[in-house]
Design a protein around this motif. Structure first.
Motif, PDB file in Angstrom:
ATOM      1  N   VAL A 227       0.848  -1.190   0.000  1.00 32.70           N
ATOM      2  CA  VAL A 227       0.000   0.000   0.000  1.00 32.70           C
ATOM      3  C   VAL A 227       0.883   1.240   0.000  1.00 32.70           C
ATOM      4  CG1 VAL A 227      -1.845  -1.210   1.209  1.00 32.70           C
ATOM      5  CG2 VAL A 227      -0.176   0.098   2.509  1.00 32.70           C
ATOM      6  N   ALA A 228       0.342   2.323  -0.497  1.00 32.59           N
ATOM      7  CA  ALA A 228       1.087   3.581  -0.568  1.00 32.59           C
ATOM      8  C   ALA A 228       1.164   4.233   0.806  1.00 32.59           C
ATOM      9  CB  ALA A 228       0.423   4.521  -1.566  1.00 32.59           C
ATOM     10  N   ASP A 229       2.127   5.159   0.951  1.00 31.75           N
ATOM     11  CA  ASP A 229       2.293   5.830   2.233  1.00 31.75           C
ATOM     12  C   ASP A 229       1.112   6.734   2.562  1.00 31.75           C
ATOM     13  OD1 ASP A 229       2.770   7.587   0.222  1.00 31.75           O
ATOM     14  OD2 ASP A 229       4.735   8.263   0.928  1.00 31.75           O
ATOM     15  N   THR A 230       0.337   7.140   1.556  1.00 33.52           N
ATOM     16  CA  THR A 230      -0.839   7.972   1.810  1.00 33.52           C
ATOM     17  C   THR A 230      -2.009   7.175   2.356  1.00 33.52           C
ATOM     18  OG1 THR A 230      -1.500   7.668  -0.504  1.00 33.52           O
ATOM     19  CG2 THR A 230      -0.199   9.629   0.033  1.00 33.52           C
ATOM     20  N   LYS A 236      -5.474  -0.267  10.293  1.00 35.77           N
ATOM     21  CA  LYS A 236      -5.240  -0.711  11.654  1.00 35.77           C
ATOM     22  C   LYS A 236      -5.228  -2.234  11.692  1.00 35.77           C
ATOM     23  CE  LYS A 236      -5.453   3.549  13.143  1.00 35.77           C
ATOM     24  NZ  LYS A 236      -4.205   4.265  13.546  1.00 35.77           N
ATOM     25  N   VAL A 237      -4.402  -2.789  12.566  1.00 35.51           N
ATOM     26  CA  VAL A 237      -4.369  -4.241  12.740  1.00 35.51           C
ATOM     27  C   VAL A 237      -5.723  -4.707  13.257  1.00 35.51           C
ATOM     28  CG1 VAL A 237      -3.326  -6.138  14.030  1.00 35.51           C
ATOM     29  CG2 VAL A 237      -1.885  -4.301  13.144  1.00 35.51           C
ATOM     30  N   GLY A 238      -6.260  -5.730  12.594  1.00 35.27           N
ATOM     31  CA  GLY A 238      -7.552  -6.279  12.973  1.00 35.27           C
ATOM     32  C   GLY A 238      -8.716  -5.787  12.152  1.00 35.27           C
ATOM     33  N   MET A 239      -8.541  -4.710  11.361  1.00 37.66           N
ATOM     34  CA  MET A 239      -9.665  -4.191  10.585  1.00 37.66           C
ATOM     35  C   MET A 239     -10.042  -5.173   9.480  1.00 37.66           C
ATOM     36  SD  MET A 239      -7.857  -1.143   8.340  1.00 37.66           S
ATOM     37  CE  MET A 239      -9.456  -0.650   7.673  1.00 37.66           C
ATOM     38  N   ILE A 260       1.184  -4.892   9.699  1.00 38.61           N
ATOM     39  CA  ILE A 260       1.502  -3.734   8.866  1.00 38.61           C
ATOM     40  C   ILE A 260       2.986  -3.438   9.028  1.00 38.61           C
ATOM     41  CG2 ILE A 260       1.011  -1.312   8.404  1.00 38.61           C
ATOM     42  CD1 ILE A 260      -1.710  -1.707   9.714  1.00 38.61           C
ATOM     43  N   ALA A 261       3.692  -3.305   7.927  1.00 39.84           N
ATOM     44  CA  ALA A 261       5.135  -3.052   7.985  1.00 39.84           C
ATOM     45  C   ALA A 261       5.409  -1.726   8.675  1.00 39.84           C
ATOM     46  CB  ALA A 261       5.727  -3.046   6.576  1.00 39.84           C
ATOM     47  N   ALA A 262       6.450  -1.723   9.499  1.00 40.40           N
ATOM     48  CA  ALA A 262       6.809  -0.505  10.231  1.00 40.40           C
ATOM     49  C   ALA A 262       7.590   0.478   9.374  1.00 40.40           C
ATOM     50  CB  ALA A 262       7.625  -0.867  11.468  1.00 40.40           C
ATOM     51  N   ALA A 263       8.192  -0.002   8.285  1.00 47.81           N
ATOM     52  CA  ALA A 263       8.992   0.865   7.412  1.00 47.81           C
ATOM     53  C   ALA A 263       8.664   0.550   5.959  1.00 47.81           C
ATOM     54  CB  ALA A 263      10.483   0.670   7.674  1.00 47.81           C
ATOM     55  N   ASN A 265       9.283  -0.148   1.949  1.00 48.05           N
ATOM     56  CA  ASN A 265      10.257  -0.846   1.132  1.00 48.05           C
ATOM     57  C   ASN A 265      11.171   0.183   0.476  1.00 48.05           C
ATOM     58  OD1 ASN A 265      11.400  -2.018  -1.376  1.00 48.05           O
ATOM     59  ND2 ASN A 265      10.241  -3.824  -0.775  1.00 48.05           N
ATOM     60  N   PRO A 266      12.489   0.070   0.626  1.00 42.73           N
ATOM     61  CA  PRO A 266      13.374   1.115   0.086  1.00 42.73           C
ATOM     62  C   PRO A 266      13.342   1.233  -1.426  1.00 42.73           C
ATOM     63  CG  PRO A 266      14.633  -0.787   0.867  1.00 42.73           C
ATOM     64  CD  PRO A 266      13.231  -0.999   1.318  1.00 42.73           C
ATOM     65  N   ARG A 267      12.915   0.184  -2.125  1.00 42.27           N
ATOM     66  CA  ARG A 267      12.900   0.245  -3.585  1.00 42.27           C
ATOM     67  C   ARG A 267      11.567   0.779  -4.114  1.00 42.27           C
ATOM     68  NH1 ARG A 267      15.084  -5.205  -6.182  1.00 42.27           N
ATOM     69  NH2 ARG A 267      14.888  -3.845  -8.000  1.00 42.27           N
ATOM     70  N   SER A 268      10.447   0.246  -3.591  1.00 39.47           N
ATOM     71  CA  SER A 268       9.144   0.649  -4.098  1.00 39.47           C
ATOM     72  C   SER A 268       8.510   1.776  -3.312  1.00 39.47           C
ATOM     73  CB  SER A 268       8.197  -0.552  -4.093  1.00 39.47           C
ATOM     74  OG  SER A 268       7.966  -1.000  -2.759  1.00 39.47           O
ATOM     75  N   GLN A 269       9.047   2.075  -2.100  1.00 38.18           N
ATOM     76  CA  GLN A 269       8.484   3.109  -1.231  1.00 38.18           C
ATOM     77  C   GLN A 269       7.025   2.824  -0.894  1.00 38.18           C
ATOM     78  OE1 GLN A 269      10.247   5.609   0.275  1.00 38.18           O
ATOM     79  NE2 GLN A 269      11.954   4.463  -0.587  1.00 38.18           N
ATOM     80  N   THR A 270       6.702   1.533  -0.759  1.00 39.74           N
ATOM     81  CA  THR A 270       5.373   1.120  -0.328  1.00 39.74           C
ATOM     82  C   THR A 270       5.505   0.300   0.945  1.00 39.74           C
ATOM     83  OG1 THR A 270       5.511  -0.856  -1.747  1.00 39.74           O
ATOM     84  CG2 THR A 270       4.417   1.094  -2.656  1.00 39.74           C
ATOM     85  N   TYR A 271       4.379   0.156   1.643  1.00 39.87           N
ATOM     86  CA  TYR A 271       4.358  -0.578   2.908  1.00 39.87           C
ATOM     87  C   TYR A 271       3.682  -1.939   2.698  1.00 39.87           C
ATOM     88  CZ  TYR A 271       5.665   3.735   5.289  1.00 39.87           C
ATOM     89  OH  TYR A 271       6.335   4.851   5.708  1.00 39.87           O
ATOM     90  N   GLY A 272       4.327  -2.982   3.159  1.00 42.00           N
ATOM     91  CA  GLY A 272       3.751  -4.309   3.041  1.00 42.00           C
ATOM     92  C   GLY A 272       2.737  -4.556   4.152  1.00 42.00           C
ATOM     93  N   ILE A 273       1.612  -5.154   3.791  1.00 39.25           N
ATOM     94  CA  ILE A 273       0.606  -5.548   4.775  1.00 39.25           C
ATOM     95  C   ILE A 273       0.283  -7.019   4.571  1.00 39.25           C
ATOM     96  CG2 ILE A 273      -0.399  -3.245   4.978  1.00 39.25           C
ATOM     97  CD1 ILE A 273      -2.684  -4.194   3.168  1.00 39.25           C
ATOM     98  N   LYS A 274      -0.032  -7.705   5.672  1.00 36.41           N
ATOM     99  CA  LYS A 274      -0.407  -9.117   5.631  1.00 36.41           C
ATOM    100  C   LYS A 274      -1.834  -9.247   6.123  1.00 36.41           C
ATOM    101  CE  LYS A 274       4.299 -10.868   6.280  1.00 36.41           C
ATOM    102  NZ  LYS A 274       5.192 -11.721   7.104  1.00 36.41           N
ATOM    103  N   LEU A 275      -2.672  -9.833   5.277  1.00 33.03           N
ATOM    104  CA  LEU A 275      -4.079 -10.036   5.578  1.00 33.03           C
ATOM    105  C   LEU A 275      -4.314 -11.516   5.838  1.00 33.03           C
ATOM    106  CD1 LEU A 275      -5.524  -7.827   2.697  1.00 33.03           C
ATOM    107  CD2 LEU A 275      -4.978  -7.115   5.016  1.00 33.03           C
TER     108      LEU A 275
END
Length: 419
Positions: A227-230, A236-239, A260-263, A265-275
């Motif tokens: 997901v994007a930084d915006t 939220k965890v659990g939603m 939800i990733a705390a930082a 990704n340095p290459r894509s500048q996106t945040y990884g989430i696990k559902l």
């Protein structure tokens, strides 16, 4: 001369007829193309919680945003040997299921087996020496108590017993170590699971710790997306959320945000989430790609006008007709393709959001867009993450090239996705 003219005309006519007779063109096989279903991500509903006050921009609404991703195992690890050696056997291939206790790979164990045999012999000898020393010590102790031998003789047998005890303990430890080294010549599955990747072949000399297999342990599955930084701040965890897999287009699978990733990704500048999937479904397989729909807060327009449509398609589906973006739309009945101009609202890491030109539910070509021409008949195949183009596409004829609109492929500026 005039007498020969009719014959010449007859021969010329016969030659012309022969030249006009051409072999029937070969049958054209409809190429297989990888397709995806356009998803409406603009469905808004009033935010739960009742009639709170709204600001000048309009009442708060909850909008489903779409993010591309794939199914992955909750626990995915690499299997390797604990010692270096020459690999002689690797019987399993990627995709195979293995049971706990199965031998997955072997090294040449000739040296390790010889060392183990030698350690076994030394341990048995040490145990016999200890048994003899124990008997001698007990006998000398009784004789010393009866005054039949000197105290020095009794002390000597006691020292021999202690030495034999130490030798036996050392030999037993060496035997255990040698047996472990022999056991390390194999990779044994400690749990049930699936081989996801193979990274070495028999005959190869491998180092200790070098990955031989990728291994997904049986258990819960996750849907991993970026997901994007915006957007990450509104998650939220659990939603709750919903996942639509390309291989199961008619089903909406309930999930919830597990991590939800705390930082970024340095290459894509996106945040990884696990559902995490709320229910175990045997139809959900590892590697299946799809789209996650997450409800995020948004502001509705204050004039009460109709909402603007937002349609998401894979980034690889985007094509350009002259200078305008377009997508190849597949007719559901005739299976022919049409190049349709679209209006791009936003470029994402893995998908493109459109504000016009396409309707939700329509099928678009996601892979193979650069080799199509308008009106071409294709065999559509919904993308399950493993499909490939099975039939090469023949070049278009000169007439088709002349009549077809000018189209050039282009990558999304922010996605950089390869066709």
């Amino acid at each position: 001369m005039s007498a020969l003219l009719p014959g010449v005309l007859v021969l010329a006519a016969a030659g012309g007829m022969t030249g006009c007779e051409k072999a029937a063109p070969p049958a054209v096989v409809a190429p297989t193309v990888i397709t995806a279903i356009a998803i409406d991500t603009s469905a808004a509903r009033p935010e739960s919680g009742g009639g709170g006050a709204s600001d000048a921009a309009g009442p708060a609404r909850v909008t489903d945003q779409a993010f591309s991703g794939a199914v992955a195992a909750r626990t995915d690890t690499e299997l390797s040997f604990r010692v270096a050696g020459l690999m002689t056997s690797r019987p399993f291939q990627a995709g195979q299921r293995v049971a706990r206790g199965a031998v997955l790979a072997r090294l040449d164990d000739a040296d390790a087996r010889a060392q183990s045999d030698a350690a076994d012999t030394a341990a048995r000898t040490a145990a016999d020496n200890l048994r003899i020393a124990t008997i001698q010590r007990d006998r000398d102790q009784k004789q010393a108590d009866a005054g039949l031998i000197s105290a020095a003789d009794r002390e000597r047998s006691q020292q021999q017993f202690l030495s034999a005890t130490g030798d036996n303990a050392r030999a037993q430890q060496q035997r255990t170590s040698a047996r472990n080294q022999l056991r390390y010549q194999q990779i044994i599955a400690e749990q049930d699971g699936v081989i996801t990747d193979v990274r070495a072949e028999p005959g190869q000399t491998v180092a200790a710790g070098q990955a031989i297999y990728g291994f997904a342990i049986d258990g819960p599955r996750d849907f991993i997306a970026q997901v994007a930084d915006t957007t990450v701040a509104s998650l939220k965890v659990g939603m709750p959320a919903t996942v639509v897999l390309n291989a199961l287009p008619g089903r909406r699978l309930p999930v919830h945000v597990r991590e939800i990733a705390a930082a970024a990704n340095p290459r894509s500048q996106t945040y990884g989430i696990k559902l995490a999937f709320d229910r175990v479904d045997p139809a959900v397989l590892l590697g299946m790609s799809g789209t996650a729909l997450l409800a995020t807060s948004a502001q509705a327009s204050g004039d009460g006008g109709p909402r603007e449509a937002r349609i998401a398609v894979p980034a690889t589906a985007l094509f350009h007709q002259r200078q305008s973006p377009a997508v190849w739309v597949v007719d559901p009945t005739a299976h022919t393709v049409t190049l349709r101009p679209v209006d791009v609202a936003q470029y994402g890491a893995h998908d493109v959001t459109l504000r016009g030109g396409l309707r939700a539910g329509e099928q678009v070509v996601a892979r193979g867009v650069t080799v199509l021409s308008p009106g071409m008949t294709v065999t559509p195949h919904i993308d399950d993450g493993r499909a490939v183009l099975s039939v090469p596409i023949a070049p278009a004829s000169a007439a088709e090239t002349a009549s077809a609109p000018t189209a050039t492929s282009a990558s999304a500026p922010a996605s950089g996705a390869a066709r």
